[in-house]
Design a protein around this motif. Sequence first.
Motif, short mmCIF file in Angstrom:
data_model
loop_
_atom_site.label_atom_id
_atom_site.label_comp_id
_atom_site.label_asym_id
_atom_site.label_seq_id
_atom_site.Cartn_x
_atom_site.Cartn_y
_atom_site.Cartn_z
N ILE A 189 100.78 -41.30 129.85
CA ILE A 189 100.21 -40.24 129.02
C ILE A 189 98.94 -40.67 128.29
O ILE A 189 98.24 -39.83 127.74
CB ILE A 189 101.22 -39.64 128.02
CG1 ILE A 189 101.74 -40.69 127.05
CG2 ILE A 189 102.37 -38.99 128.75
CD1 ILE A 189 102.54 -40.06 125.92
N LEU A 209 96.45 -38.76 130.03
CA LEU A 209 96.61 -37.31 130.06
C LEU A 209 95.42 -36.57 129.47
O LEU A 209 95.02 -35.51 129.98
CB LEU A 209 97.91 -36.93 129.33
CG LEU A 209 98.52 -35.58 129.65
CD1 LEU A 209 98.67 -35.37 131.15
CD2 LEU A 209 99.87 -35.43 128.95
N PHE A 256 97.62 -31.60 138.29
CA PHE A 256 96.87 -31.13 137.12
C PHE A 256 95.55 -30.45 137.47
O PHE A 256 95.12 -29.54 136.77
CB PHE A 256 96.60 -32.30 136.17
CG PHE A 256 97.84 -32.94 135.63
CD1 PHE A 256 98.46 -32.43 134.51
CD2 PHE A 256 98.40 -34.05 136.24
CE1 PHE A 256 99.63 -33.00 134.00
CE2 PHE A 256 99.55 -34.64 135.75
CZ PHE A 256 100.17 -34.11 134.63
N LEU A 293 103.79 -40.60 133.84
CA LEU A 293 103.75 -39.27 134.43
C LEU A 293 104.65 -39.16 135.65
O LEU A 293 104.93 -38.06 136.11
CB LEU A 293 102.30 -38.90 134.81
CG LEU A 293 101.28 -38.88 133.67
CD1 LEU A 293 99.92 -38.41 134.18
CD2 LEU A 293 101.76 -38.01 132.52
N PHE A 295 96.27 -31.42 124.04
CA PHE A 295 97.04 -31.52 125.27
C PHE A 295 97.53 -30.20 125.85
O PHE A 295 98.23 -30.22 126.86
CB PHE A 295 98.26 -32.44 125.04
CG PHE A 295 97.91 -33.86 124.72
CD1 PHE A 295 97.44 -34.71 125.71
CD2 PHE A 295 98.04 -34.34 123.43
CE1 PHE A 295 97.11 -36.02 125.42
CE2 PHE A 295 97.72 -35.66 123.13
CZ PHE A 295 97.24 -36.50 124.13
N VAL A 323 103.36 -29.20 127.36
CA VAL A 323 103.00 -30.43 128.06
C VAL A 323 104.03 -30.79 129.13
O VAL A 323 103.67 -31.22 130.23
CB VAL A 323 102.80 -31.60 127.07
CG1 VAL A 323 102.31 -32.84 127.81
CG2 VAL A 323 101.81 -31.23 125.99
N ALA A 347 103.22 -31.11 133.13
CA ALA A 347 103.43 -32.36 133.86
C ALA A 347 104.53 -32.27 134.92
O ALA A 347 104.43 -32.89 135.98
CB ALA A 347 103.74 -33.49 132.88
#
Length: 420
Positions: free
Chosen positions: A48, A51, A110, A242, A271, A303, A307
């Motif tokens: 993260i 991220l 993502f 992740l 985030f 989040v 993810a």
Amino acid sequence: MRTDFFAELKARGLIYQTTDEDALTKQLMEESVKLYIGFDPTADSLHIGHLLPILTLRRFQEAGHVPVALVGGGTGMIGDPSFKDAERSLNTLDTVQEWSQKIKNQLSRFIDFDNKTNPAVIANNYEWLGSVSLIDFLRDVGKNFTINYMMSKESVKRRIETGISYTEFAYQLLQAYDFLKLYEKEGCLLQLGGSDQWGNITSGIELIRREKEVQAFGITMPLITKADGTKFGKTEGNAVWLDADKTSPYEFYQFWINTDDRDAIKFIKYFTFVPLTEIEEIEKEFLAAPEKRLAQKVLAKEVTTLAHGAEAYEQAVKISTALFSGEIKSLNAEEIRQGFKDVPSYNVQADDELKLVEILVKSGIDSSKRQAREDIQNGAIYINGERVQDLNYELTEADKIENQFVVVRRGKKKYFVLNF
């Protein structure tokens, strides 16, 4: 192009430093810009700490720009010295290439590589670093930088006194070369990175200016700090990955739901893609009743869904609810595996006695049969969330969740898992 895009990045607190902001803003407003962030494969998964840059790439893509995710198959074999206290261990080519592929797969969750309008691009700097000769590199790249210029970079200055190898000292030249090659191959004009990357980014801008007489740009994002002073991205000393096999969606959700009140709104801005106007309303409601933990719930939902998907988020909530209420029987085997990953466990053997008193002692839950009997009689023992006070109780097939687990609780919070 969204004319308010750069202003929104600033309003979310995502801009720490930028080169020539006026010219960059004009460029972003007038055309679709290609930009990149580098991800060195120093492990088989991103965590993260990556991220924020990943989601920032996504923000640019949603605003009509083209993100280039650069996997550092070449630079990953060396390691960036930026703000590191010691040199990283060097990995083999095969290891780095394997990790690079895994990182590509994670990034695709993502950013959109199949978008017909402005699809993201994956690049690997091993493509050019793996074949360039030392003579060519020194002649074409090294000539553009003085030792004084390289020594002035904060990432180098921090390590000079304790020692820095030439390998790491040259890292900024490799990253500058990446920027130049991505400009040549993809038309990349903008590099993003963490605040520790400023020196490397400006070196690339300088190389493009000298070699191509073109103005390139750089943006750094802030170093994320937690209000309690602990390092962001770790829980109980371990990185939050992740990769769902390294950090389960439940553990991932727990990291976010346990965010400090002082950080919750800031992290929603960083985030999530919740609009700023909605975040203002969330903040008002949160400040009025912080005990309801609205901000943490929004943050964890957004989040975790980003993810791992909506189904994994729902599963994480289900596990959390079951553990809080004690309704263990509502969980399936996979949810038991996630929710009780770090609790003590015992592998039940084929010849083990399954009478409760015996198994409590054999598994180490109780220190003696006397203690086991006392715990049972006093109502301190729970099987799959249900209190058992029968001294003659024996575990049966009905107690095994999907024929794999029995969850034993001793007292209010001490959990144990029996594996069958």
